[in-house]
Design a protein around this motif. Structure first.
Motif, PDB file in Angstrom:
ATOM      1  N   VAL A  63       0.748  -1.061   0.015  1.00 32.48           N
ATOM      2  CA  VAL A  63       0.002  -0.057   0.119  1.00 32.48           C
ATOM      3  C   VAL A  63       0.766   1.380  -0.154  1.00 32.48           C
ATOM      4  N   ALA A  64       1.913   1.145   0.740  1.00 33.49           N
ATOM      5  CA  ALA A  64       2.992   2.363   0.788  1.00 33.49           C
ATOM      6  C   ALA A  64       3.534   2.575  -0.257  1.00 33.49           C
ATOM      7  N   VAL A  65       3.847   1.517  -1.104  1.00 34.54           N
ATOM      8  CA  VAL A  65       4.592   1.669  -2.622  1.00 34.54           C
ATOM      9  C   VAL A  65       3.676   2.210  -3.351  1.00 34.54           C
ATOM     10  N   ASN A  66       2.449   1.954  -3.353  1.00 35.17           N
ATOM     11  CA  ASN A  66       1.483   2.577  -4.127  1.00 35.17           C
ATOM     12  C   ASN A  66       1.387   3.954  -4.083  1.00 35.17           C
ATOM     13  N   GLU A  67       1.448   4.436  -2.596  1.00 36.41           N
ATOM     14  CA  GLU A  67       1.144   5.843  -2.404  1.00 36.41           C
ATOM     15  C   GLU A  67       2.602   6.675  -2.736  1.00 36.41           C
ATOM     16  N   PHE A  68       3.717   5.952  -2.544  1.00 38.49           N
ATOM     17  CA  PHE A  68       4.835   6.213  -2.974  1.00 38.49           C
ATOM     18  C   PHE A  68       4.958   6.660  -4.352  1.00 38.49           C
ATOM     19  N   ASP A  75       1.563   7.332   5.752  1.00 41.12           N
ATOM     20  CA  ASP A  75       2.803   8.139   6.458  1.00 41.12           C
ATOM     21  C   ASP A  75       4.134   7.393   6.130  1.00 41.12           C
ATOM     22  N   MET A  76       3.974   6.026   5.987  1.00 40.80           N
ATOM     23  CA  MET A  76       5.178   5.183   5.792  1.00 40.80           C
ATOM     24  C   MET A  76       5.804   5.637   4.298  1.00 40.80           C
ATOM     25  N   ALA A  77       4.958   5.992   3.393  1.00 43.01           N
ATOM     26  CA  ALA A  77       5.497   6.419   2.011  1.00 43.01           C
ATOM     27  C   ALA A  77       6.245   7.665   2.293  1.00 43.01           C
ATOM     28  N   ALA A  78       5.590   8.413   2.762  1.00 41.67           N
ATOM     29  CA  ALA A  78       6.215   9.943   2.875  1.00 41.67           C
ATOM     30  C   ALA A  78       7.508   9.727   3.778  1.00 41.67           C
ATOM     31  N   GLY A  79       7.405   8.889   4.809  1.00 40.69           N
ATOM     32  CA  GLY A  79       8.854   8.947   5.676  1.00 40.69           C
ATOM     33  C   GLY A  79       9.713   8.144   4.930  1.00 40.69           C
ATOM     34  N   MET A  80       9.396   7.170   4.168  1.00 37.36           N
ATOM     35  CA  MET A  80      10.463   6.450   3.201  1.00 37.36           C
ATOM     36  C   MET A  80      11.059   7.567   2.205  1.00 37.36           C
ATOM     37  N   CYS A 133      14.647  -3.929  -4.139  1.00 40.62           N
ATOM     38  CA  CYS A 133      15.613  -4.311  -5.169  1.00 40.62           C
ATOM     39  C   CYS A 133      15.886  -2.960  -5.721  1.00 40.62           C
ATOM     40  N   SER A 134      14.721  -2.377  -6.321  1.00 34.45           N
ATOM     41  CA  SER A 134      14.820  -1.199  -6.906  1.00 34.45           C
ATOM     42  C   SER A 134      15.549  -0.164  -6.323  1.00 34.45           C
ATOM     43  N   HIS A 135      15.437   0.100  -4.937  1.00 33.58           N
ATOM     44  CA  HIS A 135      15.809   1.151  -4.145  1.00 33.58           C
ATOM     45  C   HIS A 135      17.151   0.716  -3.359  1.00 33.58           C
ATOM     46  N   CYS A 136      17.549  -0.446  -3.532  1.00 31.23           N
ATOM     47  CA  CYS A 136      18.729  -1.184  -2.814  1.00 31.23           C
ATOM     48  C   CYS A 136      18.521  -0.923  -1.159  1.00 31.23           C
ATOM     49  N   ASP A 173      10.681   9.185  -6.326  1.00 33.96           N
ATOM     50  CA  ASP A 173      11.526   8.343  -7.147  1.00 33.96           C
ATOM     51  C   ASP A 173      12.627   7.593  -6.515  1.00 33.96           C
ATOM     52  N   ARG A 174      12.901   8.059  -5.113  1.00 30.05           N
ATOM     53  CA  ARG A 174      13.953   7.542  -4.474  1.00 30.05           C
ATOM     54  C   ARG A 174      13.531   7.449  -2.984  1.00 30.05           C
ATOM     55  N   VAL A 175      14.198   6.552  -1.978  1.00 31.95           N
ATOM     56  CA  VAL A 175      14.005   6.582  -0.817  1.00 31.95           C
ATOM     57  C   VAL A 175      15.173   7.560  -0.011  1.00 31.95           C
ATOM     58  N   PHE A 176      14.892   8.294   1.168  1.00 31.03           N
ATOM     59  CA  PHE A 176      15.824   9.019   1.577  1.00 31.03           C
ATOM     60  C   PHE A 176      16.925   8.602   2.268  1.00 31.03           C
ATOM     61  N   ASP A 177      16.906   7.274   2.640  1.00 31.77           N
ATOM     62  CA  ASP A 177      18.165   6.530   2.853  1.00 31.77           C
ATOM     63  C   ASP A 177      17.933   5.110   2.958  1.00 31.77           C
ATOM     64  N   LYS A 178      18.786   4.362   2.128  1.00 34.76           N
ATOM     65  CA  LYS A 178      18.488   2.974   1.789  1.00 34.76           C
ATOM     66  C   LYS A 178      18.680   2.291   3.028  1.00 34.76           C
ATOM     67  N   ASP A 179      19.547   2.795   3.939  1.00 37.35           N
ATOM     68  CA  ASP A 179      19.748   1.887   5.004  1.00 37.35           C
ATOM     69  C   ASP A 179      18.963   2.427   6.335  1.00 37.35           C
ATOM     70  N   ARG A 180      18.030   3.181   6.079  1.00 41.91           N
ATOM     71  CA  ARG A 180      17.151   3.578   7.019  1.00 41.91           C
ATOM     72  C   ARG A 180      15.471   3.188   6.801  1.00 41.91           C
ATOM     73  N   VAL A 181      15.485   2.207   5.976  1.00 46.04           N
ATOM     74  CA  VAL A 181      14.204   1.714   5.628  1.00 46.04           C
ATOM     75  C   VAL A 181      14.404   0.310   5.669  1.00 46.04           C
ATOM     76  N   ALA A 182      13.266  -0.160   6.477  1.00 44.15           N
ATOM     77  CA  ALA A 182      13.414  -1.731   6.700  1.00 44.15           C
ATOM     78  C   ALA A 182      12.075  -2.454   6.286  1.00 44.15           C
ATOM     79  N   ILE A 183      12.090  -3.464   5.514  1.00 39.89           N
ATOM     80  CA  ILE A 183      10.928  -4.073   4.967  1.00 39.89           C
ATOM     81  C   ILE A 183      11.053  -5.470   5.371  1.00 39.89           C
ATOM     82  N   VAL A 184      10.052  -6.086   6.225  1.00 42.33           N
ATOM     83  CA  VAL A 184      10.212  -7.454   6.620  1.00 42.33           C
ATOM     84  C   VAL A 184       9.002  -8.233   6.294  1.00 42.33           C
ATOM     85  N   LEU A 185       8.865  -9.262   5.603  1.00 39.16           N
ATOM     86  CA  LEU A 185       8.036 -10.116   5.313  1.00 39.16           C
ATOM     87  C   LEU A 185       7.728 -11.193   6.150  1.00 39.16           C
TER      88      LEU A 185
END
Length: 421
Positions: free
Chosen positions: A41-46, A143-148, A87-90, A52-64
């Motif tokens: 859902v966040a990816v959709n909103e993003f 909010d997650m989308a905006a935060g990322m 993958c696309s945002h490393c 087109d990019r996350v603010f910091d690839k080391d400050r985003v966590a995605i857990v399945l």
């Protein structure tokens, strides 16, 4: 006017000298979290917002973790969306099959969150990380989308309730009994949009696993967050684990609290939340006539190593009662592996239980233990709303791992015995 621990963290991340309850602020984020349900859902909103990019690839966590390994086509598609985005945002903190765990157990274990952090997660139980002295709270996927994308979030600074913990827990009680007792006392809206701040010598006597459990269920009292002071126990846990240097904040002596509630840990008893709210608590000893069909030991609330130890102490060398399905779910692959190495898995199987790889699964009525009409489950999960674990005519009773395991052996809700020193 002095500030609470939460207010100090928020002020620092907002770049302000001080903040007050009710103030609106924009704060920098140390970590943004999503799972396989909320991230798509966040990816959709993003994408809709044109990011087109996350603010910091080391400050985003995605857990399945909710439906992984995938239970059906929809779950597979959701996971695929997460994989492609990571993958696309490393994204460096991406946890898939083989590395996954239940997010709120995994991130502390892996050192992804630490003391002094400001964290948002698209999952209501993100408040778990307050156990480490962080401000962490659940948000929506937008909010997650905006935060990322921006690395920031808006907050209304919460007021606080101080829970002064004194004494030490009896041997048959744990953090789950503490938080169920508190929610039973103040109700599911007793801390609405407030910070639950745990203090006192009793707080220092609790293990990190107990603290994680307590903060995990702060949301079940309506709280914005739960938080413990950073002490030697916290620092020992973080040592050699944290990716970032812990930052320690302490409440001012003249910090303002809406109220102070004292809890004497030594007086607590094994406690159960009866259907259909976490506030509907009673001593386990008063519920011995409640027959159960299923036991679930796991979840982001109680799937950690101490929880597995509690289950092992009770189940080893015994048999689960006939007609009872006992499901045990270690919260991370590391915990799962340690259970294997210690011989716990063999003992669980010998007792008649089944053991799953890490998943939220049954907690939200997803899979790995869905209830039929009229069935009852005693679970170490965090919610027992109508239909939470399956059919709307099923019932969920919330309890500690020790109480759940003791109940598995009798087929009825059973209070665990005290262990004599």
């Amino acid at each position: 006017m002095g500030m609470t621990m939460t207010q100090k963290i928020l002020a620092a991340h907002a770049g302000l000298d001080s903040v007050t309850a009710g103030q609106l602020i924009s704060a920098k984020l140390d970590m943004v979290l999503g799972n396989d349900i909320t991230t798509p859902v966040a990816v959709n909103e993003f994408k809709k917002a044109g990011f087109d990019r996350v603010f910091d690839k080391d400050r985003v966590a995605i857990v399945l973790d909710h439906f992984v390994p995938n239970k059906d086509i929809k779950a597979a598609e959701q996971s695929k969306t997460c994989r492609e985005f990571a993958c696309s945002h490393c994204v460096s903190h991406f946890y898939d099959v083989g590395k996954m765990g239940i997010e709120h157990a995994l991130l502390p274990e892996q050192g992804v969150v630490t003391a002094g952090d400001c964290i948002i997660g698209a999952d209501s139980h993100t408040c778990t990380y307050g156990a480490l002295g962080a401000f962490s709270t659940g948000v929506g996927s937008t909010d997650m989308a905006a935060g990322m994308a921006t690395g920031k979030a808006w907050f209304k600074v919460p007021s606080a309730i101080r829970f002064n913990l004194v004494g030490k827990l009896p041997s048959n009680c744990s953090g789950k009994d503490v938080i169920l007792t508190i929610i039973g006392k103040i109700g599911v809206d007793g801390a609405l949009y407030k910070s639950m701040e745990f203090t006192g010598e009793g707080a220092h006597s609790l293990s990190i696993d107990d603290r994680l459990c307590i903060c995990n269920m702060a949301i079940e009292a309506g709280a914005k967050n739960g938080i413990f002071p950073v002490d030697d126990v916290t620092l020992a846990y973080l040592d050699g684990r944290s990716e970032r240097k812990p930052v320690v904040y302490t409440a001012d002596a003249d910090a303002e609290y809406d109220e102070t509630i004292e809890i004497d840990l030594s007086t607590l008893v094994p406690t159960v939340a009866c259907p259909h709210l976490p506030e509907n608590t009673r001593p386990a000893s008063e519920l011995s006539d409640i027959k159960i069909d299923q036991v679930v030991i796991g979840s982001c609330t109680n799937g950690r190593m101490e929880d597995m130890e509690a289950a092992y102490r009770t189940l080893a060398g015994h048999k689960v009662a006939d007609g009872v399905r006992c499901i045990i779910i270690p919260a991370t692959m590391q915990i799962y592996r340690e259970c294997v190495e210690r011989g716990y898995i063999t003992a669980f199987i010998d007792a008649g239980a089944v053991v799953s790889t890490p998943t939220c699964g049954p907690c939200l009525g997803g899979y790995m233990g869905i209830l039929a009409a009229g069935e009852r489950c005693i679970a170490t999960t965090n919610r027992n709303f109508v239909g939470r674990m399956g059919h709307v005519n099923s019932e969920v009773y919330l309890a500690s791992p020790a109480t759940a395991a003791a109940s598995a052996l009798t087929g009825f809700i059973t209070a665990p015995k005290e262990v004599k020193a």
